[in-house]
Design an enzyme around this catalytic site. Structure first.
Site, PDB file in Angstrom:
ATOM      1  N   ALA A 292     -15.095  11.475   3.595  1.00 44.75           N
ATOM      2  CA  ALA A 292     -14.903  10.679   4.801  1.00 44.75           C
ATOM      3  C   ALA A 292     -14.748  11.623   5.981  1.00 44.75           C
ATOM      4  CB  ALA A 292     -13.673   9.803   4.676  1.00 44.75           C
ATOM      5  N   MET A 293     -14.868  11.076   7.209  1.00 44.56           N
ATOM      6  CA  MET A 293     -14.829  11.919   8.392  1.00 44.56           C
ATOM      7  C   MET A 293     -13.972  11.270   9.466  1.00 44.56           C
ATOM      8  SD  MET A 293     -15.734  14.624   9.898  1.00 44.56           S
ATOM      9  CE  MET A 293     -15.150  14.961  11.544  1.00 44.56           C
ATOM     10  N   GLU A 294     -13.067  12.095  10.023  1.00 45.09           N
ATOM     11  CA  GLU A 294     -12.015  11.598  10.906  1.00 45.09           C
ATOM     12  C   GLU A 294     -12.413  11.457  12.367  1.00 45.09           C
ATOM     13  OE1 GLU A 294     -12.018  14.716   9.424  1.00 45.09           O
ATOM     14  OE2 GLU A 294     -11.208  16.224  10.773  1.00 45.09           O
ATOM     15  N   ASN A 295     -13.693  11.207  12.695  1.00 40.30           N
ATOM     16  CA  ASN A 295     -14.106  11.075  14.092  1.00 40.30           C
ATOM     17  C   ASN A 295     -13.103  10.234  14.881  1.00 40.30           C
ATOM     18  OD1 ASN A 295     -16.779  12.052  13.132  1.00 40.30           O
ATOM     19  ND2 ASN A 295     -16.846  10.022  12.224  1.00 40.30           N
ATOM     20  N   GLU A 328      -7.640  10.704   6.486  1.00 33.28           N
ATOM     21  CA  GLU A 328      -8.414  10.650   7.741  1.00 33.28           C
ATOM     22  C   GLU A 328      -7.546  10.127   8.882  1.00 33.28           C
ATOM     23  OE1 GLU A 328     -11.034  12.304   7.432  1.00 33.28           O
ATOM     24  OE2 GLU A 328     -11.175  12.186   5.250  1.00 33.28           O
ATOM     25  N   HIS A 331      -5.323  12.826  10.220  1.00 30.00           N
ATOM     26  CA  HIS A 331      -6.058  13.795  11.041  1.00 30.00           C
ATOM     27  C   HIS A 331      -5.967  13.469  12.535  1.00 30.00           C
ATOM     28  CE1 HIS A 331      -7.973  16.854   8.697  1.00 30.00           C
ATOM     29  NE2 HIS A 331      -8.738  16.054   7.982  1.00 30.00           N
TER      30      HIS A 331
HETATM   31 ZN   LIG Z   1      -9.771  16.422   6.196  1.00 23.16          ZN
END
Ligand SMILES: [Zn+2]
Length: 928
Positions: A292-295, A328, A331
């Site tokens: 997953a990506m914390e944009n 995420e 973050h």
């Molecule tokens: Zn991370």
């Protein structure tokens, strides 16, 4: 051949950016195959930069440049990209740069001369093809949805930019697209405007009020359904929560939404951190290289970490989803509000955030179980990385491709380093340190040192030696010797540390290692834990955390060898050392089987109690391995059977912990302990112990199975999870008996299961035994679940990791299965990844077919998706751990991979480092 000698980037070469970007206005005219991007950058020279260079270099790859316009204010261009139709018409404009004013290379755009004294506006127009982007970095198409992945360096595949984490700026993003094709248009921040356009198009403008680096940019466009909820923060602000999924997944978002609310509350309670935007969005995509990506404000998730329903997801899926959603979300403070100065500092955000998500999951489930699971993974996978040719410190000092450094070392060992600070300063001290870190650095791009500095300042301690954990690679070996003096009634523990050489680091300095110790009396009660010199001013006495409680002490090992003496001990105690796994080290201490069995029964530290059982089993299995290798009959020591029986007969509240106490070390972990890995001997010895325990304790396993079997639909509560876990552990033991009643029991569970945990556990047992109904069960499972991609991933992985003799042929056949797709990373991981990383027995077959098969797939993936290809090379890196025959076979395949035409930087780096002569491939224990 491209990138024949790819460039190495060094931490020591870091310099501040030459230019600053004050704001960026982006405009996307979306199209699956031809998206036009306009980027309007307001820039100025960075006064902190020493460089005299007056050119401007922007990073960019794989795009078609259409136009560049440079407006220094003297002759305004008048292009306004904040209008939805800001894209320019065809004719040239004032201030357009001519071809002799810039240079376009394979990975950069260099503008010959830019203003040095004042701000200027640079507008770039380019086009990209998301459909052709199978690397899944930048803007790409996933199941008909446009989405982005920019960390680490994906933004440069969208438009030309100063693509580095220390360039933070304000983003305003306008998305324009066809209303039917892209009804949902998302980006970071808050939605500030929207409207309609001719030709069935619409537009939305998003504004992110927080400065951020471009790796946190995100865009999503497509036909998505939205599940909504709301969270009220501690200061009373209402936050809209939205999860976007494909239509048929709307009924699988409840758990993810609840997990998000749990994470938001936990971060307020434990760290005092509140969410900052009015909207938090999560999008689930099926084609994703990572988890997953914390944009900022718009997380993009692999579907695997969002979608769950009791009949489609196992208990462990549920736990992982909550953990990753938490990760995420956390973050937002540790990563987004405070980010990394450069990519060498990746562990600053990842180590800290993994530590935070581990604690969150421990609080939500069982602290004991979570700690054991994390340590298990660390010791199985990260220790291997630390002992292999790609060993690197948690803050690496060089890389060729940063994507290769999203490693277990940076993440998991990074979290252990943060955990050691937590141990050294205590929970309250850690909170003071993190408060100071947030206060000092909010809105900045900083380094690992800044984090440690804040911990030091808030707690008034010296962590200068501790900082070596950030710079030294390799797993330290901690050797413990004990001596009891009956006349003085003292126990002396002599601790010594030694870290084996790793590539580029022949000699290591002693580390600052916290070692938590408890003592037990012969009857199992707690012995006094009074350290000599504690409380007095003595150079030998530890400075901090000396004797916070009387039943446990934190020894601070800072020298190569150090002795610690405990007093007031009327009888020789049993030592429980490295409690809670207080440091990521390999512990060497001579222990008898009886002593280990004693600790398994009495140690009050939940981690060490489990660890005693693991060591007991490990010692017994390693004896059996030698028997098997020498053609001797195998016999399991009665101490082992009695120890497991003793565990079985005790009452347990935490059934998940109970089932961990019954589990043997994995084959991969056992391999990690051997000088020369012998996969067949490990498998045979371990299976023999399982069978012996099943035969001798059959009645107990049967009873435990029956007592915990319920007709439950699979709710995510610890009682039900524990019942399923212990029951399925029993089923797994019983299956070793390979008799008709057991076959019937597993098939019955498979047929009647009302939740995926039970169904999957039964199928696992069926697939790993010569069960007569195996094919029938696999077929019915496939037909039941063919519309659920994540369940079909399990179906692939299960077959690929089976220990049955036909597995390799099955894997080859599955490669041709219509549901297999080399372009989908989840599928690649579930078939190729599971076979090469979770099936040591068949992957390392002596004839080398497993290696050849993997190399074929890596070569095919190199072109499609270099990041995933490089991950797959990982299974070949530890080749020096095997016998000569296998070494030669693996080496041949690594060399073949190196000759791949147009080899990617990603694959080149891992394969070439694996082959390098200086690489350390020995077991660290050899270097004592
Ligand atoms: Zn991370």
């Amino acid at each position: 051949m491209r990138d024949a000698n790819p460039q190495t980037i060094y931490l020591k070469d870091y310099t501040v950016p030459e230019y600053l970007i004050h704001s960026v206005g982006l405009n996307f005219a979306l199209d699956d195959e031809n998206t036009r991007v306009s980027s309007r950058l307001t820039l100025s020279r960075n006064p902190a930069s020493q460089s005299k260079d007056t050119t401007l270099t922007l990073s960019g790859e794989n795009m078609k440049l259409i136009r560049i316009n440079l407006d220094d204010g003297t002759n305004p261009s008048g292009a306004d990209l904040h209008l939805p139709e800001g894209l320019w018409a065809g004719q040239p404009r004032v201030n357009d740069l001519s071809k002799d004013q810039y240079l376009q290379t394979q990975d950069a755009l260099i503008i010959n001369q830019v203003p040095q004294q004042q701000r200027f506006v640079l507008t770039i127009e380019n086009s990209i093809n998301p459909k052709a982007n199978t690397a899944l970095e930048g803007l790409y198409l996933s199941s008909g949805m446009l989405c982005t992945q920019c960390e680490a360096e994906g933004f440069r595949k969208i438009t030309y930019f100063l693509d580095r984490p220390d360039v933070m700026t304000l983003f305003t993003t306008t998305l324009v697209g066809d209303k039917d094709r892209y009804p949902v248009l998302l980006s970071n921040g808050n939605k500030v405007a929207q409207g309609e356009l001719p030709d069935n198009r619409h537009w939305v403008t998003w504004e992110d009020p927080f400065n951020k680096p471009c790796y946190l940019f995100a865009l999503v466009a497509g036909q998505l359904e939205c599940v909504e909820d709301r969270f009220t923060t501690q200061s009373g602000r209402d936050i809209d929560l939205q999860i976007f999924v494909e239509k048929h997944d709307v009924d699988k978002c409840d758990h993810a939404m609840q997990s998000l609310k749990n994470a938001m509350l936990w971060d307020e309670q434990v760290y005092g951190r509140e969410y900052d935007l009015d909207l938090y969005m999560i999008v689930a995509v099926s084609h994703f290289n990572m988890g997953a990506m914390e944009n900022k404000g718009l997380n993009v998730f692999n579907t695997k970490f969002v979608l769950a329903r009791p009949d489609t997801a196992t208990d462990s899926d549920y736990e992982h989803i909550e953990g990753v959603i938490g990760h995420e979300y956390f973050h937002n403070w540790t990563g987004n509000r405070i980010t990394c100065r450069d990519w060498f500092q990746l562990s600053l955000k990842e180590g800290f955030t993994v530590f935070r998500d581990q604690e969150f999951t421990g609080d939500r489930t069982s602290k004991a179980v979570k700690r054991i699971e994390d340590v298990n993974m660390l010791r199985t996978r990260q220790f291997a990385e630390d002992a292999g040719p790609l060993a690197h410190p948690i803050r690496p000092d060089a890389y060729i491709e940063i994507n290769n450094f999203y490693t277990l070392t940076v993440y998991e060992k990074g979290a252990e380093v943060v955990r050691m600070i937590h141990t050294l300063v205590g929970a309250d001290g850690f909170r003071k340190g993190s408060d100071l870190y947030f206060e000092r650095h909010d809105g900045q791009a900083v380094t690992c040192d800044d984090f440690v500095n804040a911990m030091e300042a808030a707690n008034n301690i010296d962590l200068s030696q501790f900082r070596r954990w950030y710079a030294q690679a390799g797993t330290p070996v901690l050797t413990v010797q004990q001596h009891y003096d009956p006349s003085a009634q003292t126990l002396t523990l002599t601790l010594s540390q030694n870290c084996p050489p790793t590539p580029g680091q022949a000699l290591k300095e002693p580390l600052h290692i916290p070692v938590t110790v408890g003592l037990l009396n012969k009857d199992g009660s707690v012995a006094p834990c009074k350290l000599q010199g504690c409380g007095e001013t003595s150079p030998k006495a530890p400075a901090v955390g000396c004797c916070p409680k009387t039943d446990e002490v934190i020894l601070q090992l800072t020298e190569s060898e150090q002795a610690f003496t405990f007093e007031n001990l009327t009888e020789p105690p049993v030592v429980s050392i490295l409690r809670g796994f207080s440091a990521p080290v390999k512990l060497v201490m001579e222990r008898s089987l009886d002593e280990l069995a004693f600790l398994l029964s009495y140690d009050s530290d939940t981690f060490n109690r489990w660890e005693a059982g693991q060591q007991l089993a490990g010692q017994i299995i390693s004896g059996l391995i030698a028997d098997w290798q020498n053609g001797r009959d195998m016999h399991v020591s009665p101490i082992m059977v009695a120890a497991i029986q003793q565990v079985l007969e005790q009452p347990w509240d935490d059934l998940s912990y109970f089932s961990l106490l019954l589990s043997l070390p994995s084959e991969t972990y056992l391999a990690e302990q051997m000088q020369v890995v012998d996969v067949e001997a490990i498998h045979a010895a371990r299976e023999f112990v399982l069978l012996t325990l099943a035969e001798q304790l059959e009645a107990q396993f049967q009873a435990l199975y029956r007592n915990n079997h319920r007709d439950e639909s699979g709710q995510f509560d610890s009682g039900a999870i524990g019942r399923r876990r212990i029951k399925n552990t029993c089923l797994s033991y019983l299956s070793k008996l390979e008799n008709k009643p057991i076959y019937q029991l597993s098939q019955q569970q498979f047929n009647q299961a009302k939740n995926m945990t039970d169904q999957m556990a039964a199928l696992t047992v069926i697939v790993n035994n010569p069960h007569p109904a195996k094919q029938q069960c696999l077929d019915s499972f496939y037909h039941q679940w063919q519309a659920e991609a994540l369940v079909i991933d399990k179906w692939f992985a299960l077959q690929a990791s089976s220990s049955m003799p036909e597995t390799f042929a099955t894997v080859q056949a599955l490669m041709q299965h219509p549901a297999f797709d080399l372009k989908n990373p989840n599928r690649v991981r579930s078939l190729i990844g599971a076979f090469s990383q979770s099936n040591p027995l068949h992957f390392h077959a002596a004839n080398g077919r497993g290696y050849r098969f993997l190399a074929d797939q890596i070569i095919a993936l190199n072109t499609l998706n270099p990041q995933i290809a490089s991950r797959m090379v990982g299974a070949l890196t530890s080749w020096r751990r095997f016998d000569e025959g296998r070494q030669a076979l693996i080496k041949t395949q690594l060399e073949r991979i190196m000759t791949t035409e147009a080899i990617s930087k990603d694959v080149y780096e891992v394969a070439s480092k694996s082959l390098a002569v200086e690489a350390a491939g020995r077991s660290p224990l050899q270097n004592q």
